[in-house]
Design a protein around this motif. Structure first.
Motif, PDB file in Angstrom:
ATOM      1  N   LEU A 378       0.865  -1.177   0.000  1.00 29.87           N
ATOM      2  CA  LEU A 378       0.000   0.000   0.000  1.00 29.87           C
ATOM      3  C   LEU A 378       0.899   1.224   0.000  1.00 29.87           C
ATOM      4  CD1 LEU A 378      -2.726   1.437   0.281  1.00 29.87           C
ATOM      5  CD2 LEU A 378      -2.569   1.118   2.753  1.00 29.87           C
ATOM      6  N   PRO A 379       0.934   1.995  -1.113  1.00 32.53           N
ATOM      7  CA  PRO A 379       1.833   3.147  -1.197  1.00 32.53           C
ATOM      8  C   PRO A 379       1.366   4.296  -0.320  1.00 32.53           C
ATOM      9  CG  PRO A 379       0.444   3.048  -3.142  1.00 32.53           C
ATOM     10  CD  PRO A 379       0.159   1.807  -2.354  1.00 32.53           C
ATOM     11  N   GLN A 380       2.254   5.294  -0.158  1.00 29.11           N
ATOM     12  CA  GLN A 380       1.938   6.443   0.677  1.00 29.11           C
ATOM     13  C   GLN A 380       0.742   7.207   0.136  1.00 29.11           C
ATOM     14  OE1 GLN A 380       4.374  10.438   1.608  1.00 29.11           O
ATOM     15  NE2 GLN A 380       5.327   8.602   2.459  1.00 29.11           N
ATOM     16  N   ASN A 381       0.632   7.289  -1.175  1.00 33.30           N
ATOM     17  CA  ASN A 381      -0.507   7.956  -1.800  1.00 33.30           C
ATOM     18  C   ASN A 381      -1.503   6.897  -2.253  1.00 33.30           C
ATOM     19  OD1 ASN A 381      -2.348   9.487  -3.178  1.00 33.30           O
ATOM     20  ND2 ASN A 381      -0.920  10.286  -4.695  1.00 33.30           N
ATOM     21  N   PRO A 382      -2.606   6.686  -1.521  1.00 39.18           N
ATOM     22  CA  PRO A 382      -3.549   5.614  -1.874  1.00 39.18           C
ATOM     23  C   PRO A 382      -4.214   5.812  -3.219  1.00 39.18           C
ATOM     24  CG  PRO A 382      -4.486   7.055  -0.184  1.00 39.18           C
ATOM     25  CD  PRO A 382      -3.045   7.461  -0.354  1.00 39.18           C
ATOM     26  N   GLN A 383      -4.224   7.059  -3.729  1.00 34.46           N
ATOM     27  CA  GLN A 383      -4.857   7.307  -5.021  1.00 34.46           C
ATOM     28  C   GLN A 383      -4.177   6.544  -6.153  1.00 34.46           C
ATOM     29  OE1 GLN A 383      -5.099  11.544  -5.627  1.00 34.46           O
ATOM     30  NE2 GLN A 383      -6.645  11.845  -4.043  1.00 34.46           N
ATOM     31  N   CYS A 384      -2.936   6.130  -5.917  1.00 33.89           N
ATOM     32  CA  CYS A 384      -2.220   5.350  -6.934  1.00 33.89           C
ATOM     33  C   CYS A 384      -2.938   4.030  -7.254  1.00 33.89           C
ATOM     34  CB  CYS A 384      -0.802   5.029  -6.464  1.00 33.89           C
ATOM     35  SG  CYS A 384       0.261   6.459  -6.228  1.00 33.89           S
ATOM     36  N   LEU A 385      -3.761   3.522  -6.331  1.00 32.41           N
ATOM     37  CA  LEU A 385      -4.412   2.226  -6.511  1.00 32.41           C
ATOM     38  C   LEU A 385      -5.795   2.336  -7.138  1.00 32.41           C
ATOM     39  CD1 LEU A 385      -3.576   0.344  -3.168  1.00 32.41           C
ATOM     40  CD2 LEU A 385      -2.321   0.351  -5.319  1.00 32.41           C
ATOM     41  N   PHE A 386      -6.325   3.558  -7.271  1.00 33.67           N
ATOM     42  CA  PHE A 386      -7.698   3.711  -7.752  1.00 33.67           C
ATOM     43  C   PHE A 386      -7.727   3.910  -9.255  1.00 33.67           C
ATOM     44  CE2 PHE A 386      -8.155   5.733  -3.367  1.00 33.67           C
ATOM     45  CZ  PHE A 386      -8.535   4.516  -2.786  1.00 33.67           C
ATOM     46  N   VAL A 387      -8.505   3.059  -9.939  1.00 34.69           N
ATOM     47  CA  VAL A 387      -8.558   3.117 -11.409  1.00 34.69           C
ATOM     48  C   VAL A 387      -9.982   3.136 -11.941  1.00 34.69           C
ATOM     49  CG1 VAL A 387      -6.316   1.999 -11.720  1.00 34.69           C
ATOM     50  CG2 VAL A 387      -8.372   0.591 -11.555  1.00 34.69           C
ATOM     51  N   ASP A 394     -13.652  -0.603  -8.041  1.00 38.98           N
ATOM     52  CA  ASP A 394     -12.224  -0.745  -7.771  1.00 38.98           C
ATOM     53  C   ASP A 394     -11.920  -2.053  -7.050  1.00 38.98           C
ATOM     54  OD1 ASP A 394      -9.833   0.796  -8.283  1.00 38.98           O
ATOM     55  OD2 ASP A 394     -10.975   2.551  -7.697  1.00 38.98           O
ATOM     56  N   LEU A 395     -12.776  -2.442  -6.135  1.00 41.39           N
ATOM     57  CA  LEU A 395     -12.553  -3.688  -5.397  1.00 41.39           C
ATOM     58  C   LEU A 395     -12.678  -4.899  -6.319  1.00 41.39           C
ATOM     59  CD1 LEU A 395     -14.468  -2.967  -2.061  1.00 41.39           C
ATOM     60  CD2 LEU A 395     -12.025  -2.772  -2.512  1.00 41.39           C
ATOM     61  N   TYR A 396     -13.673  -4.883  -7.207  1.00 38.01           N
ATOM     62  CA  TYR A 396     -13.844  -6.005  -8.138  1.00 38.01           C
ATOM     63  C   TYR A 396     -12.688  -6.071  -9.132  1.00 38.01           C
ATOM     64  CZ  TYR A 396     -18.567  -7.266  -6.636  1.00 38.01           C
ATOM     65  OH  TYR A 396     -19.644  -7.713  -5.909  1.00 38.01           O
ATOM     66  N   GLU A 397     -12.152  -4.898  -9.468  1.00 38.55           N
ATOM     67  CA  GLU A 397     -11.101  -4.829 -10.490  1.00 38.55           C
ATOM     68  C   GLU A 397      -9.849  -5.600 -10.110  1.00 38.55           C
ATOM     69  OE1 GLU A 397      -7.264  -3.330 -11.770  1.00 38.55           O
ATOM     70  OE2 GLU A 397      -8.195  -2.789  -9.864  1.00 38.55           O
ATOM     71  N   ILE A 398      -9.526  -5.648  -8.819  1.00 41.48           N
ATOM     72  CA  ILE A 398      -8.242  -6.219  -8.416  1.00 41.48           C
ATOM     73  C   ILE A 398      -8.267  -7.735  -8.308  1.00 41.48           C
ATOM     74  CG2 ILE A 398      -8.512  -6.227  -5.886  1.00 41.48           C
ATOM     75  CD1 ILE A 398      -5.692  -4.922  -5.785  1.00 41.48           C
ATOM     76  N   ARG A 438      -8.512   3.574   3.883  1.00 43.79           N
ATOM     77  CA  ARG A 438      -9.243   2.349   4.181  1.00 43.79           C
ATOM     78  C   ARG A 438      -9.686   1.623   2.916  1.00 43.79           C
ATOM     79  NH1 ARG A 438     -13.024   5.645   7.472  1.00 43.79           N
ATOM     80  NH2 ARG A 438     -14.596   4.047   7.098  1.00 43.79           N
ATOM     81  N   ALA A 439     -10.108   2.395   1.900  1.00 44.66           N
ATOM     82  CA  ALA A 439     -10.517   1.787   0.634  1.00 44.66           C
ATOM     83  C   ALA A 439      -9.330   1.122  -0.067  1.00 44.66           C
ATOM     84  CB  ALA A 439     -11.145   2.843  -0.278  1.00 44.66           C
ATOM     85  N   ALA A 440      -8.175   1.782  -0.024  1.00 45.54           N
ATOM     86  CA  ALA A 440      -6.963   1.208  -0.623  1.00 45.54           C
ATOM     87  C   ALA A 440      -6.519  -0.034   0.138  1.00 45.54           C
ATOM     88  CB  ALA A 440      -5.847   2.253  -0.641  1.00 45.54           C
ATOM     89  N   LEU A 441      -6.624  -0.003   1.460  1.00 43.42           N
ATOM     90  CA  LEU A 441      -6.266  -1.178   2.260  1.00 43.42           C
ATOM     91  C   LEU A 441      -7.179  -2.350   1.925  1.00 43.42           C
ATOM     92  CD1 LEU A 441      -4.598  -2.455   4.547  1.00 43.42           C
ATOM     93  CD2 LEU A 441      -6.267  -1.564   6.170  1.00 43.42           C
ATOM     94  N   ALA A 442      -8.450  -2.073   1.682  1.00 48.17           N
ATOM     95  CA  ALA A 442      -9.382  -3.134   1.297  1.00 48.17           C
ATOM     96  C   ALA A 442      -8.930  -3.818   0.006  1.00 48.17           C
ATOM     97  CB  ALA A 442     -10.791  -2.560   1.134  1.00 48.17           C
ATOM     98  N   LYS A 443      -8.478  -3.027  -0.978  1.00 45.76           N
ATOM     99  CA  LYS A 443      -7.971  -3.610  -2.230  1.00 45.76           C
ATOM    100  C   LYS A 443      -6.766  -4.503  -1.972  1.00 45.76           C
ATOM    101  CE  LYS A 443      -7.958  -1.802  -6.253  1.00 45.76           C
ATOM    102  NZ  LYS A 443      -7.727  -1.010  -7.475  1.00 45.76           N
ATOM    103  N   VAL A 444      -5.883  -4.038  -1.104  1.00 43.94           N
ATOM    104  CA  VAL A 444      -4.681  -4.810  -0.784  1.00 43.94           C
ATOM    105  C   VAL A 444      -5.052  -6.129  -0.101  1.00 43.94           C
ATOM    106  CG1 VAL A 444      -2.629  -4.858   0.700  1.00 43.94           C
ATOM    107  CG2 VAL A 444      -3.128  -2.835  -0.675  1.00 43.94           C
ATOM    108  N   LEU A 445      -6.004  -6.088   0.829  1.00 39.34           N
ATOM    109  CA  LEU A 445      -6.384  -7.289   1.577  1.00 39.34           C
ATOM    110  C   LEU A 445      -7.058  -8.321   0.682  1.00 39.34           C
ATOM    111  CD1 LEU A 445      -7.724  -5.760   4.917  1.00 39.34           C
ATOM    112  CD2 LEU A 445      -5.485  -6.754   4.453  1.00 39.34           C
ATOM    113  N   LEU A 446      -7.714  -7.860  -0.400  1.00 36.59           N
ATOM    114  CA  LEU A 446      -8.363  -8.801  -1.322  1.00 36.59           C
ATOM    115  C   LEU A 446      -7.370  -9.729  -2.019  1.00 36.59           C
ATOM    116  CD1 LEU A 446     -11.125  -6.566  -2.943  1.00 36.59           C
ATOM    117  CD2 LEU A 446     -11.487  -8.641  -1.606  1.00 36.59           C
ATOM    118  N   LEU A 447      -6.105  -9.344  -2.036  1.00 40.50           N
ATOM    119  CA  LEU A 447      -5.073 -10.174  -2.662  1.00 40.50           C
ATOM    120  C   LEU A 447      -4.652 -11.343  -1.784  1.00 40.50           C
ATOM    121  CD1 LEU A 447      -2.825  -7.320  -4.127  1.00 40.50           C
ATOM    122  CD2 LEU A 447      -4.388  -8.803  -5.389  1.00 40.50           C
ATOM    123  N   ASN A 448      -5.138 -11.367  -0.529  1.00 41.90           N
ATOM    124  CA  ASN A 448      -4.762 -12.413   0.429  1.00 41.90           C
ATOM    125  C   ASN A 448      -3.244 -12.609   0.525  1.00 41.90           C
ATOM    126  OD1 ASN A 448      -7.275 -13.032   1.361  1.00 41.90           O
ATOM    127  ND2 ASN A 448      -7.592 -14.799   0.023  1.00 41.90           N
TER     128      ASN A 448
END
Length: 554
Positions: A378-387, A394-398, A438-448
């Motif tokens: 999870l990078p310092q700028n969470p916006q890097c993960l939003f597409v 975004d959650l489904y995308e990952i 929190r939204a970016a962390l959710a994307k990261v956690l989906l990767l298990n």
């Protein structure tokens, strides 16, 4: 006449039914120091952006914002630019030129000032803020603290009557943050500039404020003096964000006046503990470490520089992180902490030394193999993960094709863990800083992943959601997941970290368990430890001090 007058302000973002701001009214007097606080997503930044039309968000708006008695929308852009200064959360988002001296002059040039005036104002600001030694540097050479100081100096060069700041210290180390906040107070005191600031680091500024505005769900909850607000928040979730002396006072026998500062807290605690027989229990019983597991991350003699002709950023770094451990890296801006995460994740390659993940050298992993259930970042700028256009998309995308078989269940679990259910239909860029984290962390956690790298994960979060984040980390650790975190959040690391390491000059100079680490430092330590160390030497958290006070019948 107030400097700013807010009258029945309501605001709703496009596509949203729930308003971000509801019927807010208050007045800011000239020369006041106002702190705005509240939970992540309560409307703080939305409100702050209404103090300048160029920053106002797009959406449905009702009510009025008056500046010096005049409707703000009728105030000329030139007057707003010169009289209302605005400092953003991310220093890189505000810098527009390539050199320090030019950045200082840029606003004045756009306002059409004569060269003589510009030179005088620039010289004055460079002297006032101590910028002389890096006046001719390129802005890319500056640390985060220097960039934010440059932004402040550039704004103050236009001699504004109001200074608006949106979490200006969120990306600064504790010492740089303290210096920056002291400068803000000096500007308010010496120049009479009105300051309106959002800040989650309340230890340094809460007591300095004339009044504190507390928001909850887009509504004004309290607007009063710091001491009164502290009393009114007792028993509420937001009380977790209050300064340590105030929390400790409310957690024990309340004798005397409630302290707001570390100094007041030290004197108050010394007074109630002046009888030696009162403090028979002076130390926290030390817990034995459970971490006998094998290292999951290993670095040995790592050296790295970004370009061949530039100096080394990482110098002989050797470290180990064990399975199921929350390992916290602390240190000043520009010491190499984020670079270390980039090296571990393979974004950067060292020119000397080796890195192992789960016993296998990173360069031996196949392309993308490392990010398929082994490691996530999870990078310092969470916006890097939003597409995508919504958080849900975004959650489904990952998710990988294999993971999408039970996608609803997986996403439902992560959404519940991170408490972002109410954000799913919103655009990620419309979220507050804490909500984006929190939204970016959710994307990261989906990767298990088995290993998670986090760069400033508590940035923009209030005390309530930091506690929720700590609960998430605890659950992850129980599953054997390893967390390596870079952070400036001393209080969070002291409360929840297993091992803390001090980064300096490209390497680790000290690595200890959290209690030993913080009880041995003079400046890089918690407010609770600064307040109580004369009585309780190894107490580093608010909980520690309260427990020891109660154990002694205080």
């Amino acid at each position: 006449m107030g400097l700013f007058t807010i009258q029945n302000l309501n605001f709703t973002y496009p596509g949203q039914e729930k308003p971000a701001l509801s019927n807010i009214s208050f007045q800011v007097e000239p020369g006041e120091f106002i702190i705005i606080c509240g939970k992540s997503g309560c409307g703080k930044t939305t409100l702050l952006r209404h103090f300048k039309t160029a920053m106002m968000p797009y959406g449905s708006r009702e009510g009025k914002v008056l500046f010096q008695g005049e409707d703000l929308e009728q105030v000329s852009i030139r007057k707003q630019a010169s009289e209302i200064g605005y400092v953003l959360q991310n220093p890189d988002h505000q810098i527009v030129t390539d050199k320090v001296w030019h950045e200082l002059a840029f606003g004045l040039e756009n306002l059409g000032y004569e060269q003589e005036v510009i030179r005088l104002r620039v010289a004055e600001m460079a002297s006032y803020f101590g910028i002389q030694n890096w006046f001719y540097k390129g802005v890319e050479e500056l640390s985060g603290g220097q960039k934010q100081l440059l932004n402040l100096a550039s704004v103050m060069a236009m001699q504004p009557v109001a200074l608006i700041l949106d979490e200006p210290t969120s990306q600064l180390d504790p010492i740089a943050a303290g210096d920056f906040l002291s400068t803000i107070k000096k500007i308010n005191r010496d120049l009479g500039t009105t300051v309106i600031m959002i800040e989650h680091r309340l230890e340094e500024v809460f007591y300095q404020a004339d009044r504190v505005l507390v928001l909850e769900d887009g509504k004004k909850l309290f607007f009063d003096t710091p001491r009164q607000v502290g009393k009114q928040l007792k028993g509420k979730d937001l009380f977790l964000a209050m300064p340590a002396p105030l929390q400790i006072y409310e957690g024990v026998k309340q004798e005397g006046e409630c302290p707001l500062t570390v100094r007041e807290g030290r004197n108050w605690l010394g007074e109630i503990c002046k009888n030696p027989s009162v403090t028979e229990v002076r130390r926290i019983e030390k817990e034995e470490s459970d971490f006998t597991a094998e290292p999951v991350i290993r670095l040995k003699d790592i050296w790295f520089r970004y370009e061949k002709q530039l100096p080394d950023v990482i110098r002989g770094l050797t470290m180990e992180v064990k399975k199921g451990e929350l390992y916290c890296i602390l240190g000043g801006n520009g010491t190499g902490k984020t670079t270390t995460l980039s090296l571990i994740s393979g974004i950067c390659k060292p020119y000397r030394g080796k890195i192992w993940i789960k016993g296998k050298e990173t360069k031996k992993y196949k392309r993308n193999e490392l990010f398929q259930g082994i490691l996530a970042a999870l990078p310092q700028n969470p916006q890097c993960l939003f597409v995508k256009d919504t958080v849900e998309e975004d959650l489904y995308e990952i998710l990988t094709p294999e993971q999408k078989k039970d996608k609803e269940k997986r996403i439902e679990t992560v959404v519940e863990e991170t408490q972002i259910g109410h954000l799913l239909k919103m655009h990620p860029y419309d979220l507050s800083g804490g909500e984006q984290q929190r939204a970016a962390l959710a994307k990261v956690l989906l990767l298990n992943p088995e290993v998670i790298l986090l760069d400033e994960p508590t940035k923009g979060m209030d005390g309530y959601y930091k506690k929720k984040l700590a609960d998430i980390f605890l659950n992850l650790k129980k599953k054997g997941i390893t967390i390596l975190m870079v952070s400036h959040d001393i209080e969070f690391c002291a409360s929840y970290g297993d091992v803390c390491a001090m980064f300096f000059d490209g390497g680790i100079v000290m690595e200890q368990d959290a209690r030993t680490f913080f009880s041995g430092n003079s400046f890089y330590t918690t407010a609770a430890n600064k307040m109580a160390r004369q009585v309780f030497p190894d107490a580093v958290t608010v909980k520690d001090v309260i427990e020891l006070c109660r154990a002694n019948g205080i």
